[in-house]
Design a protein around this motif. Structure first.
Motif, PDB file in Angstrom:
ATOM      1  N   ASN A  67       0.829  -1.206   0.000  1.00  0.00           N
ATOM      2  CA  ASN A  67       0.000   0.000   0.000  1.00  0.00           C
ATOM      3  C   ASN A  67       0.865   1.258   0.000  1.00  0.00           C
ATOM      4  O   ASN A  67       0.558   2.242  -0.690  1.00  0.00           O
ATOM      5  CB  ASN A  67      -0.939   0.004   1.199  1.00  0.00           C
ATOM      6  CG  ASN A  67      -2.137  -0.915   1.012  1.00  0.00           C
ATOM      7  OD1 ASN A  67      -2.482  -1.274  -0.110  1.00  0.00           O
ATOM      8  ND2 ASN A  67      -2.766  -1.298   2.104  1.00  0.00           N
ATOM      9  N   ASP A  68       1.957   1.236   0.773  1.00  0.00           N
ATOM     10  CA  ASP A  68       2.869   2.386   0.806  1.00  0.00           C
ATOM     11  C   ASP A  68       3.526   2.595  -0.561  1.00  0.00           C
ATOM     12  O   ASP A  68       3.657   3.731  -1.038  1.00  0.00           O
ATOM     13  CB  ASP A  68       3.958   2.174   1.859  1.00  0.00           C
ATOM     14  CG  ASP A  68       3.476   2.475   3.271  1.00  0.00           C
ATOM     15  OD1 ASP A  68       2.353   2.995   3.416  1.00  0.00           O
ATOM     16  OD2 ASP A  68       4.227   2.198   4.224  1.00  0.00           O
ATOM     17  N   GLY A  72       0.934   3.784  -3.071  1.00  0.00           N
ATOM     18  CA  GLY A  72       0.470   5.119  -2.717  1.00  0.00           C
ATOM     19  C   GLY A  72       1.396   6.203  -3.247  1.00  0.00           C
ATOM     20  O   GLY A  72       0.996   7.366  -3.391  1.00  0.00           O
ATOM     21  N   GLN A  73       2.642   5.819  -3.541  1.00  0.00           N
ATOM     22  CA  GLN A  73       3.628   6.777  -4.059  1.00  0.00           C
ATOM     23  C   GLN A  73       3.931   6.569  -5.543  1.00  0.00           C
ATOM     24  O   GLN A  73       4.686   7.332  -6.139  1.00  0.00           O
ATOM     25  CB  GLN A  73       4.939   6.640  -3.269  1.00  0.00           C
ATOM     26  CG  GLN A  73       4.791   6.903  -1.774  1.00  0.00           C
ATOM     27  CD  GLN A  73       6.085   6.648  -1.029  1.00  0.00           C
ATOM     28  OE1 GLN A  73       7.111   7.258  -1.314  1.00  0.00           O
ATOM     29  NE2 GLN A  73       6.048   5.748  -0.051  1.00  0.00           N
ATOM     30  N   THR A  88       2.758   6.327  -9.476  1.00  0.00           N
ATOM     31  CA  THR A  88       1.680   6.803 -10.339  1.00  0.00           C
ATOM     32  C   THR A  88       1.801   6.294 -11.776  1.00  0.00           C
ATOM     33  O   THR A  88       0.983   6.650 -12.620  1.00  0.00           O
ATOM     34  CB  THR A  88       1.663   8.344 -10.363  1.00  0.00           C
ATOM     35  OG1 THR A  88       2.945   8.833 -10.843  1.00  0.00           O
ATOM     36  CG2 THR A  88       1.393   8.905  -8.981  1.00  0.00           C
ATOM     37  N   GLN A  92      -5.305  -0.749  -3.556  1.00  0.00           N
ATOM     38  CA  GLN A  92      -5.418  -0.592  -5.009  1.00  0.00           C
ATOM     39  C   GLN A  92      -5.121  -1.923  -5.712  1.00  0.00           C
ATOM     40  O   GLN A  92      -4.111  -2.052  -6.416  1.00  0.00           O
ATOM     41  CB  GLN A  92      -4.438   0.478  -5.511  1.00  0.00           C
ATOM     42  CG  GLN A  92      -4.643   1.855  -4.888  1.00  0.00           C
ATOM     43  CD  GLN A  92      -3.662   2.867  -5.426  1.00  0.00           C
ATOM     44  OE1 GLN A  92      -3.749   3.293  -6.581  1.00  0.00           O
ATOM     45  NE2 GLN A  92      -2.727   3.276  -4.599  1.00  0.00           N
TER      46      GLN A  92
END
Length: 285
Positions: A128-129, A132-133, A135, A168
């Motif tokens: 998740n980390d 989350g960064q 793209t 995600q």
């Protein structure tokens, strides 16, 4: 299927793509950086762009693979952050090279916390980390484990549930390693149809984006991760034929991670796999 192999980047990313093409491969895998380090790499974007262009022109599909020290289930704070930075760096390189994704092994928790679910929680937190960064378009491809040293990531159920619990999940797929599946006991070499049926029902097969095509030096259930050349190990050739005939796998990159003599390439094995299995697969469809 797009048959290929793991290729060195000693001549750059574009050089790796050309080397794959010259040996008759239509796919390849590479380490984005030093395979023994988590250090962030400043890479040549022009070289990566040339790799992407060459692959697009010649119909080659590539995947990247994280360095050996990468572990999604660590709890040491410094190592945790170093791993997150490293995987994001690998994803950046993979994306720049036009690769469909970055292969990373299912986490293996080796800490002191006795909670049997702690390693899985750490893996979910780290993925998740990372996402989350991140793209870009390159996917994170989780690879099944053989069970050597740790029992995490050996079953279809674990692989599916981890993905479902992510924030995600649509940005995560799977890389299925045939040796690992065999060594772990997920597949015994005679039961591919029921294994595939379960994997299809659980939603695993439709998210497999790449295959590591490896025979096994040791019997099924041995939990020993030692790759053998196709047809030279314990997995029956008929079992590989069944894998090749799986409808969900027809367009996937299928990468050899098998031994070859120093100074030689996988060219002969790629040609043999195409002749032995792909021709038979086309004839049966």
């Amino acid at each position: 299927m797009k048959i290929g192999c793991h290729v060195s980047i000693r001549s750059g990313f574009a050089g790796a793509a050309r080397a794959a093409w010259e040996m008759g491969a239509s796919s390849f895998q590479y380490f984005p950086k030093n395979p023994r380090s988590l250090a962030v790499k400043a890479f040549d974007h022009r070289d990566a762009a040339a790799c992407k262009q060459f692959c697009e022109k010649n119909g080659i599909v590539s995947i990247a693979h994280t360095p050996y020290p990468t572990n999604l289930s660590v709890d040491d704070p410094d190592l945790y952050q170093a791993t997150v930075r490293s995987v994001i760096n690998d994803l950046e390189i993979a994306n720049a090279c036009g690769s469909i994704g970055l292969v990373v092994h299912f986490g293996q928790y080796k800490g002191k916390v006795e909670d049997p679910l702690f390693g899985y929680k750490q893996m979910i937190r780290m993925v998740n980390d990372i996402l989350g960064q991140w793209t870009g378009a390159a996917l994170l491809l989780i690879e099944n484990n053989a069970g050597q040293g740790n029992s995490m990531g050996m079953t279809i159920e674990e692989l599916v549930q981890i993905r479902q619990l992510l924030a995600q999940p649509e940005r995560v797929g799977y890389c299925l390693d045939t040796c690992h599946a065999f060594a772990s006991g997920m597949w015994n070499g005679t039961d591919w149809q029921p294994v595939a049926r379960k994997a299809r029902e659980l939603g695993f097969l439709k998210h497999v984006k790449a295959i590591h095509l490896n025979d096994s030096m040791h019997p099924t259930g041995s939990r020993r991760d030692r790759h053998a050349n196709i047809g030279k190990g314990h997995i029956p050739e008929a079992a590989f034929q069944e894998v090749f005939e799986t409808p969900e796998f027809r367009e996937l990159p299928c990468v050899l991670e098998t031994p070859h003599p120093a100074g030689e390439s996988h060219q002969k094995e790629i040609a043999w796999v195409k002749e032995r299995f792909i021709a038979n697969t086309k004839a049966s469809l």
